[in-house]
Design an enzyme around this catalytic site. Structure first.
Site, PDB file in Angstrom:
ATOM      1  N   ASP A  32       0.858  -1.194   0.000  1.00  0.00           N
ATOM      2  CA  ASP A  32       0.000   0.000   0.000  1.00  0.00           C
ATOM      3  C   ASP A  32       0.895   1.245   0.000  1.00  0.00           C
ATOM      4  OD1 ASP A  32      -2.457   1.271  -0.016  1.00  0.00           O
ATOM      5  OD2 ASP A  32      -2.532   1.450   2.170  1.00  0.00           O
ATOM      6  N   GLU A  33       0.368   2.363  -0.495  1.00  0.00           N
ATOM      7  CA  GLU A  33       1.121   3.631  -0.548  1.00  0.00           C
ATOM      8  C   GLU A  33       2.460   3.455  -1.274  1.00  0.00           C
ATOM      9  OE1 GLU A  33      -0.472   6.206   0.360  1.00  0.00           O
ATOM     10  OE2 GLU A  33      -1.799   5.682   2.020  1.00  0.00           O
ATOM     11  N   CYS A  83     -14.857  13.515  -8.369  1.00  0.00           N
ATOM     12  CA  CYS A  83     -14.709  14.845  -7.764  1.00  0.00           C
ATOM     13  C   CYS A  83     -16.087  15.322  -7.309  1.00  0.00           C
ATOM     14  CB  CYS A  83     -14.121  15.795  -8.817  1.00  0.00           C
ATOM     15  SG  CYS A  83     -13.981  17.512  -8.278  1.00  0.00           S
TER      16      CYS A  83
HETATM   17 ZN   LIG Z   1     -14.189  18.847 -10.158  1.00  0.00          ZN
END
Ligand SMILES: [Zn+2]
Length: 185
Positions: A83-84, A140
């Site tokens: 991970d990471e 987003c």
């Molecule tokens: Zn956006």
């Protein structure tokens, strides 16, 4: 031949949860799976791998100077899950590649780019030499695909500073490029 995989996504794309689920799936089938993470990521204590949706497990800490290939020779696992992985060095990514070529599959999870939209060293090397690249998509706030890891300080997007800032008061969210550029959070 086993493969080196890189599954990348923005902050909040459930990468860590997926890493934990992959480990669970391997273990359920009787495989010995190592979950690993770089020491630089110490948000949750040295060896705890914790996802935002609450799943967590114990990980093997990769120190900056650790030779993962040499470690593997002493600790034979059936699969490595990292991970990471963006925080690993170029040399460490190459050690993982060698493990994949000679021994077992290596599945890396991590961010592609930092808060300035520049690639992390480890991610760049993974893009160059991984056998398989998969984007873990997330959204987003505006509805477009999140691809930038915006650094937020005092409620605003910050675009300059050190690549890695641990223990500060800033936080990160995944946003689309346009929202990042226009400073919308
Ligand atoms: Zn956006």
């Amino acid at each position: 031949m086993p493969k080196l995989y890189f599954k990348y996504g923005a902050m909040g794309s459930s990468k860590t949860a997926q890493a934990l689920m992959v480990k669970f799936n391997y273990e359920e089938k009787g495989y010995n799976a190592a979950l690993m993470k770089p020491a630089v990521d110490n948000r949750d204590g040295a060896d705890i791998v914790r996802s935002r949706i609450g799943l967590e497990g114990k990980g093997i800490v990769i120190d900056p100077e650790m030779d993962i290939y040499e470690w593997f020779l002493q600790n034979q696992y059936d699969v490595l899950i990292v991970d990471e992985a963006q925080f690993l060095s170029v040399e460490q990514i190459e050690q993982l590649k060698r493990i994949a070529i000679e021994f077992v599959p290596v599945l890396c999870f991590g961010l592609k780019t930092d808060f300035r939209t520049l690639m992390f060293e480890g991610s760049k090397r993974l893009f160059e030499i991984a056998d398989s690249l998969t984007e873990i998509k997330s959204v987003c706030k505006c509805g477009h695909k999140a691809e930038v890891n915006a650094r937020i300080k005092d409620g605003k997007i910050v675009r300059e500073g050190e690549q890695i800032m641990m223990g500060g008061t800033e936080s990160y969210i995944g946003v689309c490029y346009r929202c990042w550029k226009e400073g919308r959070v």
